[in-house]
Every structure is written in C-alpha cells, then in structure tokens.
Design a protein around this motif. Structure first.
Motif, PDB file in Angstrom:
ATOM      1  N   ALA A 360       0.815  -1.219   0.000  1.00  0.00           N
ATOM      2  CA  ALA A 360       0.000   0.000   0.000  1.00  0.00           C
ATOM      3  C   ALA A 360       0.844   1.263   0.000  1.00  0.00           C
ATOM      4  CB  ALA A 360      -0.931  -0.011   1.213  1.00  0.00           C
ATOM      5  N   ARG A 361       1.981   1.261   0.688  1.00  0.00           N
ATOM      6  CA  ARG A 361       2.769   2.489   0.797  1.00  0.00           C
ATOM      7  C   ARG A 361       3.514   2.821  -0.488  1.00  0.00           C
ATOM      8  NH1 ARG A 361       7.315   0.490   5.240  1.00  0.00           N
ATOM      9  NH2 ARG A 361       8.756  -0.518   3.772  1.00  0.00           N
ATOM     10  N   ARG A 362       3.517   1.912  -1.437  1.00  0.00           N
ATOM     11  CA  ARG A 362       4.092   2.230  -2.755  1.00  0.00           C
ATOM     12  C   ARG A 362       3.240   3.257  -3.501  1.00  0.00           C
ATOM     13  NH1 ARG A 362       4.590  -3.860  -3.770  1.00  0.00           N
ATOM     14  NH2 ARG A 362       6.585  -4.434  -2.846  1.00  0.00           N
ATOM     15  N   HIS A 363       1.971   3.359  -3.101  1.00  0.00           N
ATOM     16  CA  HIS A 363       1.040   4.254  -3.800  1.00  0.00           C
ATOM     17  C   HIS A 363       0.776   5.543  -3.037  1.00  0.00           C
ATOM     18  CE1 HIS A 363       0.261   0.835  -6.430  1.00  0.00           C
ATOM     19  NE2 HIS A 363       0.050   0.105  -5.365  1.00  0.00           N
ATOM     20  N   GLY A 364       1.419   5.712  -1.894  1.00  0.00           N
ATOM     21  CA  GLY A 364       1.231   6.937  -1.126  1.00  0.00           C
ATOM     22  C   GLY A 364       1.466   6.688   0.348  1.00  0.00           C
ATOM     23  N   ARG A 365       1.615   7.776   1.103  1.00  0.00           N
ATOM     24  CA  ARG A 365       1.891   7.646   2.536  1.00  0.00           C
ATOM     25  C   ARG A 365       0.651   7.140   3.268  1.00  0.00           C
ATOM     26  NH1 ARG A 365       6.097   9.632   4.917  1.00  0.00           N
ATOM     27  NH2 ARG A 365       4.974  10.390   6.767  1.00  0.00           N
ATOM     28  N   LEU A 366       0.889   6.204   4.157  1.00  0.00           N
ATOM     29  CA  LEU A 366      -0.208   5.592   4.914  1.00  0.00           C
ATOM     30  C   LEU A 366      -0.623   6.485   6.074  1.00  0.00           C
ATOM     31  CD1 LEU A 366       0.806   1.829   5.125  1.00  0.00           C
ATOM     32  CD2 LEU A 366      -1.308   2.726   4.164  1.00  0.00           C
ATOM     33  N   ARG A 367      -1.923   6.720   6.177  1.00  0.00           N
ATOM     34  CA  ARG A 367      -2.505   7.420   7.311  1.00  0.00           C
ATOM     35  C   ARG A 367      -3.170   6.394   8.216  1.00  0.00           C
ATOM     36  NH1 ARG A 367      -3.022  12.871   6.151  1.00  0.00           N
ATOM     37  NH2 ARG A 367      -4.823  13.096   7.541  1.00  0.00           N
ATOM     38  N   LEU A 368      -3.578   6.834   9.388  1.00  0.00           N
ATOM     39  CA  LEU A 368      -4.107   5.917  10.378  1.00  0.00           C
ATOM     40  C   LEU A 368      -5.377   5.213   9.896  1.00  0.00           C
ATOM     41  CD1 LEU A 368      -2.984   5.132  13.102  1.00  0.00           C
ATOM     42  CD2 LEU A 368      -4.582   6.730  14.186  1.00  0.00           C
ATOM     43  N   ASP A 369      -6.267   5.953   9.215  1.00  0.00           N
ATOM     44  CA  ASP A 369      -7.498   5.329   8.737  1.00  0.00           C
ATOM     45  C   ASP A 369      -7.203   4.278   7.674  1.00  0.00           C
ATOM     46  OD1 ASP A 369      -6.656   7.146   6.859  1.00  0.00           O
ATOM     47  OD2 ASP A 369      -8.649   7.943   6.418  1.00  0.00           O
ATOM     48  N   GLY A 370      -6.188   4.518   6.851  1.00  0.00           N
ATOM     49  CA  GLY A 370      -5.805   3.525   5.852  1.00  0.00           C
ATOM     50  C   GLY A 370      -5.190   2.294   6.495  1.00  0.00           C
ATOM     51  N   LEU A 371      -4.404   2.530   7.551  1.00  0.00           N
ATOM     52  CA  LEU A 371      -3.773   1.412   8.251  1.00  0.00           C
ATOM     53  C   LEU A 371      -4.824   0.554   8.952  1.00  0.00           C
ATOM     54  CD1 LEU A 371      -0.924   0.308   8.818  1.00  0.00           C
ATOM     55  CD2 LEU A 371      -0.933   1.643  10.934  1.00  0.00           C
ATOM     56  N   ALA A 372      -5.873   1.205   9.463  1.00  0.00           N
ATOM     57  CA  ALA A 372      -6.936   0.480  10.153  1.00  0.00           C
ATOM     58  C   ALA A 372      -7.659  -0.485   9.219  1.00  0.00           C
ATOM     59  CB  ALA A 372      -7.925   1.457  10.769  1.00  0.00           C
ATOM     60  N   LYS A 373      -7.636  -0.188   7.922  1.00  0.00           N
ATOM     61  CA  LYS A 373      -8.275  -1.078   6.945  1.00  0.00           C
ATOM     62  C   LYS A 373      -7.416  -2.306   6.643  1.00  0.00           C
ATOM     63  CE  LYS A 373     -10.699   2.746   4.693  1.00  0.00           C
ATOM     64  NZ  LYS A 373     -10.831   3.553   3.450  1.00  0.00           N
ATOM     65  N   LEU A 374      -6.148  -2.242   7.022  1.00  0.00           N
ATOM     66  CA  LEU A 374      -5.225  -3.331   6.730  1.00  0.00           C
ATOM     67  C   LEU A 374      -5.061  -4.300   7.894  1.00  0.00           C
ATOM     68  CD1 LEU A 374      -2.390  -1.305   4.921  1.00  0.00           C
ATOM     69  CD2 LEU A 374      -4.329  -2.510   3.894  1.00  0.00           C
ATOM     70  N   THR A 375      -5.450  -3.868   9.097  1.00  0.00           N
ATOM     71  CA  THR A 375      -5.310  -4.738  10.268  1.00  0.00           C
ATOM     72  C   THR A 375      -6.447  -4.502  11.252  1.00  0.00           C
ATOM     73  OG1 THR A 375      -3.917  -5.327  12.160  1.00  0.00           O
ATOM     74  CG2 THR A 375      -3.765  -3.061  11.369  1.00  0.00           C
ATOM     75  N   ARG A 376      -6.884  -5.585  11.901  1.00  0.00           N
ATOM     76  CA  ARG A 376      -7.920  -5.458  12.921  1.00  0.00           C
ATOM     77  C   ARG A 376      -7.315  -5.166  14.294  1.00  0.00           C
ATOM     78  NH1 ARG A 376     -11.249 -10.927  12.020  1.00  0.00           N
ATOM     79  NH2 ARG A 376      -9.105 -11.688  11.866  1.00  0.00           N
ATOM     80  N   SER A 377      -5.985  -5.137  14.365  1.00  0.00           N
ATOM     81  CA  SER A 377      -5.304  -4.936  15.651  1.00  0.00           C
ATOM     82  C   SER A 377      -4.661  -3.567  15.734  1.00  0.00           C
ATOM     83  CB  SER A 377      -4.246  -6.031  15.845  1.00  0.00           C
ATOM     84  OG  SER A 377      -4.805  -7.312  15.758  1.00  0.00           O
ATOM     85  N   ILE A 378      -5.287  -2.584  15.124  1.00  0.00           N
ATOM     86  CA  ILE A 378      -4.697  -1.252  15.081  1.00  0.00           C
ATOM     87  C   ILE A 378      -4.528  -0.664  16.485  1.00  0.00           C
ATOM     88  CG2 ILE A 378      -6.956  -0.181  14.739  1.00  0.00           C
ATOM     89  CD1 ILE A 378      -3.582   1.002  13.289  1.00  0.00           C
ATOM     90  N   ARG A 379      -5.442  -0.962  17.402  1.00  0.00           N
ATOM     91  CA  ARG A 379      -5.343  -0.398  18.754  1.00  0.00           C
ATOM     92  C   ARG A 379      -4.119  -0.943  19.487  1.00  0.00           C
ATOM     93  NH1 ARG A 379     -10.898  -0.502  21.988  1.00  0.00           N
ATOM     94  NH2 ARG A 379      -9.552   0.714  23.386  1.00  0.00           N
TER      95      ARG A 379
END
Length: 416
Positions: A360-379
């Motif tokens: 995902a980061r090849r297409h742009g900088r990851l923000r928190l909301d984007g990271l939350a879509k990639l993992t259920r353990s964001i907290r």
C-alpha cells in the motif's frame, strides 16, 4: 478374556491417540487419483482435524496400532504399569478401517502411532506394513502420517519414509535429564539420531531429484511433508526459556516442520513427583505464539527468552507484546519507511498485514485510517508506530502501558 470387536478397539485406541498432538497434514506433495489408478487424495475437503497451509480442514483417522507398551514412561497413560484397558489392531484391520472410512467420506488420511510391543523393530515393522499395504496393495493416494519409533532400525525408518507423507519422532521432554528421569528406557541421543536419519532421507531425495544424472528419472519420494515432533509441557520443572531454546535447536539441526507443545495430562496412579493437575492451557498457547515468532517473525529464541520472567512466558499478554514492552527503545516504528523486519516486530502486525502495508505504501503515505483497513489490531499497534497523521508521543514510554493490554482484575464467584 472376551475378544474385542473392531468398534471396541477403535473406541479404546482412538481415545488413547488423543494425547499425541503432533498430528498435521500440511506441507506434503499434492496427489490424487482423479483420472489415474488407485483411490484417495491429499487435496480437497472432507477423527481428527488438521489444517493445510491454505486453511483447508483435513480429516484424519487418528489411532494407535496398540496401547500395549513394554516401556514404563511415568508421564504416559499407556505405560506398562498403567491400569488402563488395552487393545490392539492388526495391520490388516487398520488398512480396512482407513479404506472404509475414506470411502464413506469420513477422512482424507491416516495418523498412526503405537505403543511399543515385543521390540521397537517389531512395532515399526507393523506400522510400515500398514502404510505399505495402503500404498501398494490398495493404491491409496491419501495422506499418511506415521509416528517413528526412535529405537527402530534405520532401514525401517527409511521404509516408513517411502510410504508416509510425514514422519514424527517425539522428543517427549525438553531436556535429556528429564527424559532420563521419567522415561529411563529412552535417551535423547537415540531420539536425535532417529531425527537425523529422517532428515538425511529427506535431504538425499531432494539431492537426487536435482541430480542431472537422473533428471529424466523420478527418484522415490521420502516423507514429502517433512518431520515433526512433540514436547510435553508441565510434566517436569523445565521453564519456557529452556523449552524454546530446545525447540530452536531442533528446528535448526533437523529441519523440522513443526514442534508441537502438549500440556501434560495427569495420568492414573501417577508417581508423587508428577504434578497432580495439568498446567494452564494458556501456557501451551503462549509457547505456540513464541514458536511462531521465531519461525515467521524473524525473532531469535534468545530475544523471546530475554522478555521472560524467571524463564516463564507472561500468561497475561502474548510474547510479542511482552518483548515490545521490554524493548521500547526499538519503537515507535514508521510504517511508511520501516523495513519488513522492523514492521514484523510491531505488536498487532502479522506477516500478511506487513505485506499489505508494504504494497500500500508504494502508492502513497499511509494514514491511520488507511492502516486500520489493513489490520484489525490497530489499537494494539498504536503505541508502537508512526503514521502520516499519527505519533504516539509519550505513549510508547508510558509507565502504565502494560495495563492497557491486560484484562482488568475480576472478582471470582464464591459458587463458580
């Protein structure tokens, strides 16, 4: 004495096999009989369940050939001095059961172990005969896992590998000293020698398959699913640090596919130096988590062990989080710049999630909301990462950070 029926034997010997945890069907070569001779398959969906690497559930007939045993291992319910009901299958009965169960779509393979009768060689011959008959006499192409008897002749182990998909030699206990104390008929040296013989057989077949001299000829297979082992946890006083160190050496030295950890189950008429109750199941779970850290997350056993207290894994939190809390200087990690190795050390991020992050980061900088879509353990990850719009600030070094991940204290019911 009344002769037992097949159903009575099956009830006794299937129940006796439940103590062997090293039952898996992953990693073998793909085979099926569609459009070919024979019956059975190592693929497809379906009394024991194991899981293939792609998540498929594999049903296996899991039994002992017999629970009679000439050995008196004190931790074993089937030891010679144990007062349990005994039964014994003939090789022909096991073959018939396997084929009948397969044809009824109950199973897709066989896991066969045994107590030692007469001698290790005689017992191993019986196990090999089951696998040979299934393969050669009946064209069975399904999965076969054989428990290898360490004291058996290497020629018998070689024969077992030619017919079985996976072999396993149980180390039983984590240290040679414990094995000598609780199972005096067995030695760690003999067990490791058997493991080395299996590894040699696997390596020889791989080398033969690559050889140019026989490029056109296909060498006979040998345990394409590799070998595994089982270690009993909690029967002796060995701590988790020693268990993980032993496992690490076994993986490195014998190319094991898997080390299985089996919580000790109290046996009838046990000696006084064995624990009267089984260890908490969570201990077994934590050992598996630590094992995965070493196998898939790039950790060394010494790193995992360094985060233990008195050599024991923390039962309240998983070992990866325990390591992160004990090594806060490594954090926070920038999810947009960090290497795969560093990302895998972040609590809450597994191999699949890290792979998604790197893509995902090849297409742009990851923000928190984007990271939350990639993992259920964001907290879980938040105190240990930096994203385009997130920094944990002093959270990473907060004194009470551990309490965020541990369950709150609970008043036990007097009548629970």
């Amino acid at each position: 004495m009344t002769k037992k029926t097949i159903i009575q034997k099956l009830s006794i010997l299937a129940d006796a096999a439940k103590y062997d945890a090293s039952c898996a069907s992953s990693g073998t070569s793909k085979r099926n009989s569609v459009g070919k001779s024979g019956i059975g398959s190592t693929e497809g969906m379906g009394i024991c369940h194991a899981y293939a690497p792609d998540g498929r559930c594999i049903s296996l007939l899991k039994i002992l050939l017999t629970n009679f045993c000439i050995y008196d291992c004190r931790y074993c319910v089937n030891r010679s001095s144990s007062n349990v009901e005994r039964a014994r299958f003939t090789p022909e009965e096991v073959v018939s059961l396997t084929l009948d169960f397969y044809k009824r779509n109950y199973i897709e393979g066989l896991f066969l172990s045994s107590g030692i009768i007469r001698s290790p060689d005689y017992t191993m011959e019986q196990l090999v005969e089951v696998a040979r008959s299934l393969r050669e006499d009946h064209g069975f192409r399904g999965y076969i896992h054989l428990k290898t008897i360490a004291e058996a002749d290497p020629a018998l182990i070689d024969a077992a590998g030619r017919h079985a998909d996976r072999l396993s030699v149980n180390v039983e206990l984590p240290t040679d000293e414990s094995l000598s104390s609780y199972a005096p008929e067995k030695t760690g040296q003999t067990i490791r020698k058997a493991m080395a013989d299996v590894k040699s057989g696997i390596d020889d077949r791989k080398d033969a398959a690559k050889s140019r001299l026989i490029k056109k000829a296909r060498p006979p297979g040998f345990a394409p699913g590799g070998q595994s082992t089982q270690m009993i946890v909690g029967a002796d006083g060995t701590n988790d640090a020693t268990i993980l160190t032993t496992s690490s050496r076994l993986y490195a030295g014998y190319g094991l596919k898997r080390v299985y950890y089996s919580a000790y189950s109290p046996v009838p008429d046990a000696s006084s130096d064995l624990p009267p109750i089984k260890p908490p199941l969570i201990r077994e779970h934590r050992l598996y988590q630590a094992d995965w850290m070493c196998r898939f997350y790039g950790f060394e056993a010494s790193e995992v062990v360094s985060a233990t207290t008195d050599g024991m894994l923390d039962l309240s939190i998983d070992p990866k989080l325990a390591w992160a809390l004990a090594n806060r200087a490594h954090f926070p990690v920038d999810v947009n710049r960090a290497s795969r190795r560093d990302l895998l050390r972040v609590p809450g991020l597994g191999p699949k999630t890290v792979k998604r992050i790197i893509a995902a980061r090849r297409h742009g900088r990851l923000r928190l909301d984007g990271l939350a879509k990639l993992t259920r353990s964001i907290r879980t990850a938040l105190p240990f990462i930096v994203a385009a719009d997130w920094s944990p600030g002093g959270l990473t070094d907060e004194a009470g950070l551990r309490q965020r991940f541990t369950p709150p204290p609970e008043q036990l019911s007097l009548f629970a």
